[in-house]
Design a protein around this motif. Structure first.
Motif, mmCIF file in Angstrom:
data_model
loop_
_atom_site.group_PDB
_atom_site.id
_atom_site.type_symbol
_atom_site.label_atom_id
_atom_site.label_comp_id
_atom_site.label_asym_id
_atom_site.label_seq_id
_atom_site.Cartn_x
_atom_site.Cartn_y
_atom_site.Cartn_z
ATOM 1 N N ARG A 194 0.714 12.161 -0.636
ATOM 2 C CA ARG A 194 0.179 12.088 -1.832
ATOM 3 C C ARG A 194 -0.935 11.477 -1.072
ATOM 4 O O ARG A 194 -1.886 11.175 0.207
ATOM 5 C CB ARG A 194 0.481 10.410 -2.734
ATOM 6 C CG ARG A 194 0.403 9.245 -1.272
ATOM 7 C CD ARG A 194 0.888 8.390 -2.931
ATOM 8 N NE ARG A 194 0.896 6.957 -2.315
ATOM 9 C CZ ARG A 194 1.823 6.484 -1.285
ATOM 10 N NH1 ARG A 194 2.783 7.516 -1.388
ATOM 11 N NH2 ARG A 194 2.010 5.559 -0.991
ATOM 12 N N VAL A 195 -2.900 11.533 -2.279
ATOM 13 C CA VAL A 195 -4.354 11.511 -1.534
ATOM 14 C C VAL A 195 -4.677 10.801 -2.322
ATOM 15 O O VAL A 195 -4.244 10.626 -3.531
ATOM 16 C CB VAL A 195 -4.600 12.705 -1.738
ATOM 17 C CG1 VAL A 195 -6.258 13.017 -0.724
ATOM 18 C CG2 VAL A 195 -3.839 14.036 -1.009
ATOM 19 N N VAL A 196 -5.333 9.239 -2.130
ATOM 20 C CA VAL A 196 -5.631 8.841 -2.627
ATOM 21 C C VAL A 196 -7.159 7.535 -2.020
ATOM 22 O O VAL A 196 -7.918 8.086 -1.161
ATOM 23 C CB VAL A 196 -4.763 7.352 -2.530
ATOM 24 C CG1 VAL A 196 -3.491 7.495 -3.619
ATOM 25 C CG2 VAL A 196 -4.581 6.803 -1.071
ATOM 26 N N PRO A 197 -8.256 6.928 -3.360
ATOM 27 C CA PRO A 197 -8.721 6.544 -3.095
ATOM 28 C C PRO A 197 -8.754 6.032 -2.551
ATOM 29 O O PRO A 197 -8.064 4.738 -1.700
ATOM 30 C CB PRO A 197 -10.030 6.344 -3.882
ATOM 31 C CG PRO A 197 -8.506 6.849 -5.598
ATOM 32 C CD PRO A 197 -7.478 7.054 -4.602
ATOM 33 N N ALA A 198 -10.027 6.118 -1.714
ATOM 34 C CA ALA A 198 -10.294 5.099 -0.087
ATOM 35 C C ALA A 198 -10.424 3.406 -0.235
ATOM 36 O O ALA A 198 -10.944 3.136 -1.648
ATOM 37 C CB ALA A 198 -11.420 5.272 0.863
ATOM 38 N N GLU A 257 -8.090 8.383 1.180
ATOM 39 C CA GLU A 257 -6.921 8.524 2.264
ATOM 40 C C GLU A 257 -6.035 9.467 1.952
ATOM 41 O O GLU A 257 -5.110 9.396 0.697
ATOM 42 C CB GLU A 257 -6.650 6.763 2.172
ATOM 43 C CG GLU A 257 -7.597 5.707 2.980
ATOM 44 C CD GLU A 257 -6.753 4.483 2.467
ATOM 45 O OE1 GLU A 257 -5.828 4.175 1.956
ATOM 46 O OE2 GLU A 257 -7.224 3.240 3.611
ATOM 47 N N LEU A 258 -5.389 9.896 3.301
ATOM 48 C CA LEU A 258 -3.925 10.964 2.716
ATOM 49 C C LEU A 258 -3.077 10.127 3.116
ATOM 50 O O LEU A 258 -2.839 8.856 4.082
ATOM 51 C CB LEU A 258 -4.204 12.035 4.085
ATOM 52 C CG LEU A 258 -5.108 13.088 3.571
ATOM 53 C CD1 LEU A 258 -5.061 13.930 5.041
ATOM 54 C CD2 LEU A 258 -4.659 13.504 2.595
ATOM 55 N N VAL A 259 -1.781 9.561 2.553
ATOM 56 C CA VAL A 259 -0.476 8.831 2.643
ATOM 57 C C VAL A 259 0.126 9.693 3.150
ATOM 58 O O VAL A 259 0.636 11.035 2.794
ATOM 59 C CB VAL A 259 -0.449 8.103 2.197
ATOM 60 C CG1 VAL A 259 1.427 7.296 2.527
ATOM 61 C CG2 VAL A 259 -1.418 7.504 1.147
ATOM 62 N N VAL A 260 0.401 9.922 4.557
ATOM 63 C CA VAL A 260 1.978 11.079 5.331
ATOM 64 C C VAL A 260 3.304 10.378 6.354
ATOM 65 O O VAL A 260 2.785 9.302 6.025
ATOM 66 C CB VAL A 260 0.606 11.611 6.526
ATOM 67 C CG1 VAL A 260 -1.136 12.260 5.962
ATOM 68 C CG2 VAL A 260 0.490 10.809 7.558
ATOM 69 N N SER A 261 3.669 11.552 5.612
ATOM 70 C CA SER A 261 5.080 10.877 6.976
ATOM 71 C C SER A 261 5.266 11.767 8.300
ATOM 72 O O SER A 261 5.011 12.929 8.027
ATOM 73 C CB SER A 261 6.360 11.876 5.813
ATOM 74 O OG SER A 261 7.320 11.247 6.333
ATOM 75 N N SER A 262 5.563 10.927 9.281
ATOM 76 C CA SER A 262 5.046 11.194 10.582
ATOM 77 C C SER A 262 5.885 11.118 11.662
ATOM 78 O O SER A 262 7.069 10.105 10.588
ATOM 79 C CB SER A 262 3.264 10.965 11.076
ATOM 80 O OG SER A 262 3.095 9.376 11.058
ATOM 81 N N PRO A 263 6.184 11.509 12.791
ATOM 82 C CA PRO A 263 7.075 10.806 13.281
ATOM 83 C C PRO A 263 6.687 9.038 13.455
ATOM 84 O O PRO A 263 8.368 9.122 14.576
ATOM 85 C CB PRO A 263 6.995 11.472 15.019
ATOM 86 C CG PRO A 263 5.957 12.685 14.884
ATOM 87 C CD PRO A 263 5.218 12.251 12.983
ATOM 88 N N ARG A 264 6.018 8.504 13.171
ATOM 89 C CA ARG A 264 5.962 7.473 13.495
ATOM 90 C C ARG A 264 6.272 6.817 12.117
ATOM 91 O O ARG A 264 5.609 5.696 12.268
ATOM 92 C CB ARG A 264 4.807 6.657 13.779
ATOM 93 C CG ARG A 264 4.169 6.956 14.898
ATOM 94 C CD ARG A 264 2.978 6.594 15.716
ATOM 95 N NE ARG A 264 1.868 6.922 15.595
ATOM 96 C CZ ARG A 264 0.726 8.213 15.661
ATOM 97 N NH1 ARG A 264 1.589 8.930 16.410
ATOM 98 N NH2 ARG A 264 0.264 8.883 14.582
ATOM 99 N N GLY A 265 6.527 7.237 11.266
ATOM 100 C CA GLY A 265 7.578 7.208 9.752
ATOM 101 C C GLY A 265 6.015 7.189 8.740
ATOM 102 O O GLY A 265 4.419 8.054 8.779
#
Length: 222
Positions: free
Chosen positions: A155-159, A167-175
């Motif tokens: 998702r994308v949200v206001p900072a 702010e980009l909320v992302v799923s990465s190898p670190r969670g």
């Protein structure tokens, strides 16, 4: 006589070749429908004009049907799906989303005046050409692009603070992570213009937006 290279170089080569060959090139010429059969086609234009042709070659690509992020916040201000003039962006942190040639070329075009983060949901950059891959590796090695693989946007949200706009909320190898940025440029490819193809009497299966046309030597438009 084309060779691999950046998008602008390829377009310049196309312009030079069409001029050299005397191609009757018409721009701003929207096609509404194609009817008839091989040897006797009628092409109806948006202007009301009708053209005749013995053979029709469809080279329409899929531009104009841009694939969006399709996550909450993908329509926020400063979330965009391309850049017209890289020099218009200065002193920003730009998150470029995608792993193909368009994403890499946009990221490379922005690095001289901005901080660039390149997010690719795949494990590697396997969808780009050799020239762009080489340029990307050099930029990563020099630290001018922060490239992150196996990273998907949730998702994308206001900072939450005043440091960044988004702010980009992302799923990465670190969670799950949050990546602050001033702008998001998503370059995720395109989807087939199914309605347009059907107006041209080309069957398109009902397999979702990524379905491709059914091709056969017996179709009326080739």
């Amino acid at each position: 006589s084309f060779s691999a290279g950046p998008r602008d170089a390829v377009l310049d080569a196309w312009r030079q070749e069409t001029t050299l060959l005397g191609v009757n090139l018409r721009t701003g010429c929207g096609v509404e429908s194609v009817t008839g059969a091989r040897g006797d086609f009628l092409i109806s234009l948006a202007s009301g004009e009708t053209l005749g042709a013995e053979t029709v070659v469809l080279g329409i690509g899929v531009q104009g049907h841009i694939r969006k992020l399709e996550v909450p916040g993908d329509d926020l201000d400063r979330v965009q799906y391309g850049i017209d003039d890289p020099d218009a962006y200065r002193d920003e942190t730009v998150a470029v989303v995608g792993g193909g040639d368009s994403a890499i070329e946009d990221a490379l075009a922005l690095i001289s005046r901005n901080t660039v983060i390149l997010l690719n949901r795949e494990d590697e950059f396997s969808k780009c050409g050799d020239v762009n891959f080489g340029r990307l590796k050099s930029a990563i090695a020099s630290g001018t692009i922060d490239a992150r693989v196996a990273t998907s946007v949730l998702r994308v949200v206001p900072a939450r603070d005043g440091r960044f706009a988004l702010e980009l909320v992302v799923s990465s190898p670190r969670g799950e992570e949050r990546i602050g940025c001033d702008r998001v440029v998503a370059r995720l490819g395109t989807v087939a213009p199914r309605d347009t193809l059907r107006r041209f009497n080309i069957p398109v299966p009902d397999g979702g937006r990524t379905a491709t046309p059914q091709l056969s030597n017996r179709k009326s438009v080739v």
